[in-house]
Design a protein around this motif. Structure first.
Motif, short mmCIF file in Angstrom:
data_model
loop_
_atom_site.label_atom_id
_atom_site.label_comp_id
_atom_site.label_asym_id
_atom_site.label_seq_id
_atom_site.Cartn_x
_atom_site.Cartn_y
_atom_site.Cartn_z
N LEU A 7 43.36 0.04 19.35
CA LEU A 7 44.95 1.03 19.44
C LEU A 7 44.67 2.23 18.01
O LEU A 7 44.58 1.80 17.22
N PHE A 8 43.97 3.62 18.85
CA PHE A 8 44.14 4.78 17.16
C PHE A 8 45.27 5.40 17.56
O PHE A 8 45.69 6.66 18.97
N GLU A 9 45.94 5.99 16.57
CA GLU A 9 47.32 6.91 16.47
C GLU A 9 46.30 8.02 16.85
O GLU A 9 44.99 8.89 16.21
N LYS A 10 47.34 8.91 17.67
CA LYS A 10 46.42 10.47 18.19
C LYS A 10 45.40 10.63 16.21
O LYS A 10 46.39 10.74 15.55
N GLY A 11 44.89 11.64 16.84
CA GLY A 11 44.12 12.35 16.29
C GLY A 11 43.27 12.21 15.08
O GLY A 11 42.82 12.58 14.27
N ILE A 12 43.15 10.14 15.20
CA ILE A 12 42.18 10.05 13.90
C ILE A 12 41.22 9.56 14.04
O ILE A 12 40.48 9.15 12.87
N PHE A 13 41.22 9.50 14.93
CA PHE A 13 39.25 8.97 15.72
C PHE A 13 38.78 9.16 16.20
O PHE A 13 38.88 10.05 17.22
N LYS A 14 37.33 9.41 15.65
CA LYS A 14 36.73 10.40 16.77
C LYS A 14 35.40 9.25 16.58
O LYS A 14 34.71 8.58 15.75
N LEU A 15 34.67 8.95 18.23
CA LEU A 15 33.50 7.85 18.36
C LEU A 15 32.78 8.75 18.36
O LEU A 15 32.34 9.49 18.98
#
Length: 266
Positions: free
Chosen positions: A231-239
Motif C-alpha cells: 500500500l502506497f501513500e497518496k501521490g508517492i508511487f508511479k507504476l
C-alpha cells in the motif's frame, strides 16, 4: 494425486488443529521423504537453491529455503520500488476515499486490514498491489525500498485461502486473515507492507533486526504460502509501464518509482 494432497495441505487448511498437525508434520524428520516429490510436482528450480535437495531435513526447511545470492538482482535505480517477493501480481489499483480497494471484483477495507482509523488516512487515494505466492515460489520477503520502520504489528487469528478462489469467494480474506503489517517511511512517503497468512497463526516469521531497511534486504518469511499487499501513500508511487495483471515477478525487479510525496524525511 499428490499435487492435490499438497494443495489441500498448504493452500486450503484453515482449522486450528489441522494446521497444528500440518506444521508438526512439515517440521518433522518424517517429512523429508516427501521433499523430492514436492520439488518435482511444484517444479522447484533446484539450480537457484543455496543447498542441494538432499540437504533439506524437513519439508519446512525446503519451503523456507534460501537462494544463491547471484540469482536475484535488485534494481539499483535510486527511486525504484522493487518486488518484495517472487510472486504473481494479481491486482493493482487505487484505494478510494472510503478506504476500500477492489480485488477480483470484491471490496476490501484498508481500515479493517490496518485495524486503525488513524493509520489508514494517509493511504486514501493511494495505490495498492496484491502479490500472490504459490507453493512453488521462494517464500522469503524482502524490502521493496529504502526506509525506516515506523511501526510493525499483527492482527487476525484464522487464515483462509488467498489463492484466486479464496480472493474471489472468501470472506474479506486480505483484511481479516492473520496478517503482519510493517509501515515504512521512505524518502517520498509511507509504504505499508502487509504480509497475509494463508493458514492459522504463526505462519509469518520476522528475520530483520533494527528499524532501518535497505531495498532488497530480507525482512521475513512465510512458513506456509500466502500473499503480500503493498500500500502506497497518496501521490508517492508511479507504476512501471511494464506491469500488468496477472504478471509473474521476481524479487528485485522494478515495479515502479517513488515520486515526491507528502512526507519524506527518514
Amino acid at each position: 494425486m499428490l499435487k492435490h494432497v499438497y494443495r489441500l495441505m498448504i493452500e486450503l487448511t484453515n482449522g486450528r488443529w489441522s494446521s497444528v498437525i500440518l506444521r508438526r508434520f512439515a517440521r518433522s524428520r518424517v517429512s523429508r521423504f516427501v521433499v523430492p516429490s514436492f520439488a518435482k510436482i511444484y517444479k522447484l528450480n533446484q539450480n537457484e537453491m543455496e543447498k542441494n535437495l538432499n540437504e533439506y531435513p524437513t519439508l519446512h526447511d525446503l519451503f523456507i529455503r534460501t537462494l544463491k545470492k547471484e540469482v536475484r538482482l535488485v534494481d539499483k535505480n535510486e527511486n525504484s520500488v522493487v518486488s518484495p517477493v517472487d510472486a504473481v501480481i494479481e491486482d493493482v489499483g487505487s484505494i478510494n476515499e472510503t478506504s476500500e480497494m477492489l480485488v477480483k471484483g470484491k471490496s476490501y477495507s484498508i481500515q479493517e486490514m490496518f485495524g486503525s482509523e488513524h493509520t489508514v488516512t494517509k493511504y486514501l487515494n493511494g495505490t495498492y498491489m496484491v502479490l500472490y505466492l504459490s507453493p512453488s515460489h521462494y517464500h522469503r520477503i524482502h524490502s521493496p525500498a529504502d526506509g525506516a520502520i515506523v511501526k510493525q504489528w499483527a492482527l487476525g487469528s484464522k487464515s483462509y485461502p488467498v489463492n484466486k478462489m479464496g480472493l474471489k469467494y472468501g470472506v474479506r480474506t486480505l483484511a481479516k486473515n492473520y496478517r503482519m503489517i510493517t509501515e515504512v517511511n521512505t524518502a517520498s512517503g509511507h509504504i505499508a507492507i502487509v504480509k497475509v497468512g494463508a493458514m492459522f497463526v504463526n505462519s509469518i516469521e520476522k528475520t530483520h533486526q533494527g528499524m532501518h531497511l535497505r531495498k532488497g534486504e530480507e525482512m521475513a518469511y512465510f512458513s506456509f504460502g500466502s500473499t503480500v499487499v503493498l500500500l502506497f501513500e497518496k501521490g508517492i508511487f508511479k507504476l512501471d509501464s511494464s506491469i500488468h495483471t496477472p504478471k509473474d515477478i521476481r524479487i528485485g525487479e522494478k515495479i515502479g518509482v517513488l515520486v515526491k510525496g507528502n512526507s519524506g524525511a527518514y
